[in-house]
Design an enzyme around this catalytic site. Structure first.
Site, PDB file in Angstrom:
ATOM      1  N   HIS A   1      -5.076   2.724   8.167  1.00 23.68           N
ATOM      2  CA  HIS A   1      -3.850   2.218   8.782  1.00 23.68           C
ATOM      3  C   HIS A   1      -2.610   3.014   8.389  1.00 23.68           C
ATOM      4  O   HIS A   1      -1.532   2.823   8.956  1.00 23.68           O
ATOM      5  CB  HIS A   1      -3.657   0.736   8.430  1.00 23.68           C
ATOM      6  CG  HIS A   1      -3.079  -0.072   9.550  1.00 23.68           C
ATOM      7  ND1 HIS A   1      -2.111   0.410  10.401  1.00 23.68           N
ATOM      8  CD2 HIS A   1      -3.345  -1.326   9.976  1.00 23.68           C
ATOM      9  CE1 HIS A   1      -1.783  -0.521  11.277  1.00 23.68           C
ATOM     10  NE2 HIS A   1      -2.536  -1.592  11.048  1.00 23.68           N
ATOM     11  N   ARG A   2      -2.744   3.918   7.418  1.00 31.66           N
ATOM     12  CA  ARG A   2      -1.637   4.817   7.122  1.00 31.66           C
ATOM     13  C   ARG A   2      -1.509   5.882   8.200  1.00 31.66           C
ATOM     14  O   ARG A   2      -0.414   6.381   8.475  1.00 31.66           O
ATOM     15  CB  ARG A   2      -1.849   5.511   5.769  1.00 31.66           C
ATOM     16  CG  ARG A   2      -1.930   4.596   4.563  1.00 31.66           C
ATOM     17  CD  ARG A   2      -2.315   5.385   3.325  1.00 31.66           C
ATOM     18  NE  ARG A   2      -3.612   6.039   3.478  1.00 31.66           N
ATOM     19  CZ  ARG A   2      -4.154   6.867   2.584  1.00 31.66           C
ATOM     20  NH1 ARG A   2      -3.493   7.130   1.453  1.00 31.66           N
ATOM     21  NH2 ARG A   2      -5.332   7.414   2.804  1.00 31.66           N
TER      22      ARG A   2
END
Length: 418
Positions: free
Chosen positions: A391-392
């Protein structure tokens, strides 16, 4: 200058720091030549055969089979004096130094310089997974009668040899030991090799990258029909086309619209690295544990080239011959859990990658097709896909878009023409 030359365990690639000595091919007193295979080692990524950088007579083996040692540790001493005198060769790509004239050891044949009449020293011919099986079962390969082509020992040969030594099955580990008996309630296995590397990598992945997993069930009936058409084409007839080929193709096409799926997080430089190539990893379950070799520049391949590369990758992984280079620099991965009859799961990212796609088993299920007055239920081929992503590097919209694009292409393969 001393004629005794020590050979230290080299770094066989990708900065690996240790390896286990699996099998020595030589013993003290044996004559060796430059580039003769002397030992098989297992790194955290693969089994590797090391050649001798020296010609001469083996004086001492410093490490026993089964021991794990660090890179740089002396493993063998060779006396280079005498009739076999030769200057030491530099191991560049595990080959001889330019100008040396040497013989390569023939695979499956006897080692050069070793007497044929010395059965105690002759190395039994067996693939690495079979060697590991024999080691786990406590069977000496020297005592196993080979039944494979060319005198190769097979898994069945090892099992037969083990049964001859232990005709009765061992009690299950959970069963209580009989009073006064020799039954074991526990068995302890050292954590090393591929299993240890997998544990380290997955722990680092789970606690470094914030995972998000999304799921979709897909009607891939048209893709299965396309598979039949492609399989019948002359250029594909020598290949066994797995549905995984078409899933891989769909993923490679979908990544073009979501390049964030093919990136890496560089914490030190505080940068996101966009890869303009796709090294497609394929998770493979082997006798040594889970490994993830990858197909270099898979995005530039035709369907035929991709099919051939997948076949080669699978055969190499099963034989235990994947090398560290095969498992380095992957950019995105597919794990085919459907081969185990599993519908779906939440795969962990291969460290350093932004996404991994899990493919479940293909099932015939009732499915609603058509619309309006034409709506009906038909048996269709369906599969569940699970996409985990960092999700980064990818937000929910990008992850959903990638998964949706893969599903759309598998539902309607003609979309690949657009």
């Amino acid at each position: 200058m001393s004629s005794l030359q020590r050979f230290n365990l080299p770094d066989v690639g990708e900065g690996l720091v240790e390896a286990e000595i699996l099998t020595w091919s030589v013993r003290p007193g044996d004559t060796v030549e430059v580039n003769q295979i002397i030992v098989e080692i297992e790194t955290a990524k693969a089994a590797v055969e090391l050649p001798s950088p020296y010609a001469g007579v083996v004086k001492e083996l410093h490490v026993k089979e089964g021991e794990t040692v660090s890179v740089g540790t002396p493993i063998i001493t060779v006396d280079t004096a005498g009739p076999g005198d030769a200057a030491p060769a530099m191991l560049v790509g595990y080959g001889p130094r330019e100008g040396h004239s040497v013989r390569q050891r023939r695979r499956g044949g006897r080692a050069p310089g070793r007497p044929e009449s010395s059965p105690g020293h002759a190395r039994p011919s067996a693939k690495p997974p079979v060697r590991k099986l024999a080691k786990d079962l406590g069977v000496s390969l020297h005592s196993v009668a080979p039944s494979g082509p060319g005198g190769v020992i097979t898994r069945e040969d090892v099992h037969r040899a083990a049964a001859a030594v232990q005709p009765g099955p061992e009690p299950l580990a959970v069963s209580p030991a009989p009073a006064g008996g020799s039954g074991r309630r526990e068995t302890r296995v050292p954590i090393k090799g591929v299993r240890r590397q997998t544990a380290r990598a997955m722990t680092a992945s789970a606690f470094t990258a914030p995972h998000v997993t999304e799921f979709v069930t897909v009607d891939i009936t048209e893709t299965m029909r396309l598979r039949e058409v492609v399989s019948a084409r002359r250029e594909f007839r020598h290949l066994r086309l797995s549905p995984l080929l078409f899933v891989a193709r769909a993923l490679l096409l979908a990544v073009r619209r979501t390049p964030e799926a093919n990136t890496a997080w560089d914490e030190a430089a505080r940068e996101i690295v966009f890869k303009h190539y796709v090294n497609l990893g394929i998770a493979a379950a082997t006798d040594r544990g889970l490994i993830v070799p990858n197909i270099k520049d898979a995005d530039r391949m035709s369907l035929l080239e991709l099919a051939e590369a997948l076949t080669t990758l699978a055969e190499t992984a099963r034989s235990g011959k994947s090398i560290p280079h095969d498992m380095s620099d992957g950019t995105i991965t597919i794990t085919n859990i459907g081969t185990f009859g599993v519908d779906t799961g939440t795969p962990l990212l291969n460290p350093g990658e932004a996404a991994i796609l899990a493919v479940g088993t293909i099932r015939r299920t009732p499915w609603v097709v058509g619309s309006g007055a034409d709506e009906r239920i038909e048996p269709r081929s369906t599969v569940q896909l699970a996409l985990s992503f960092d999700h980064r590097l990818m937000d929910g919209q990008q992850g959903s878009q990638l998964l949706s694009d893969i599903a759309a292409i598998l539902t309607t393969p003609g979309l690949a023409m657009l």
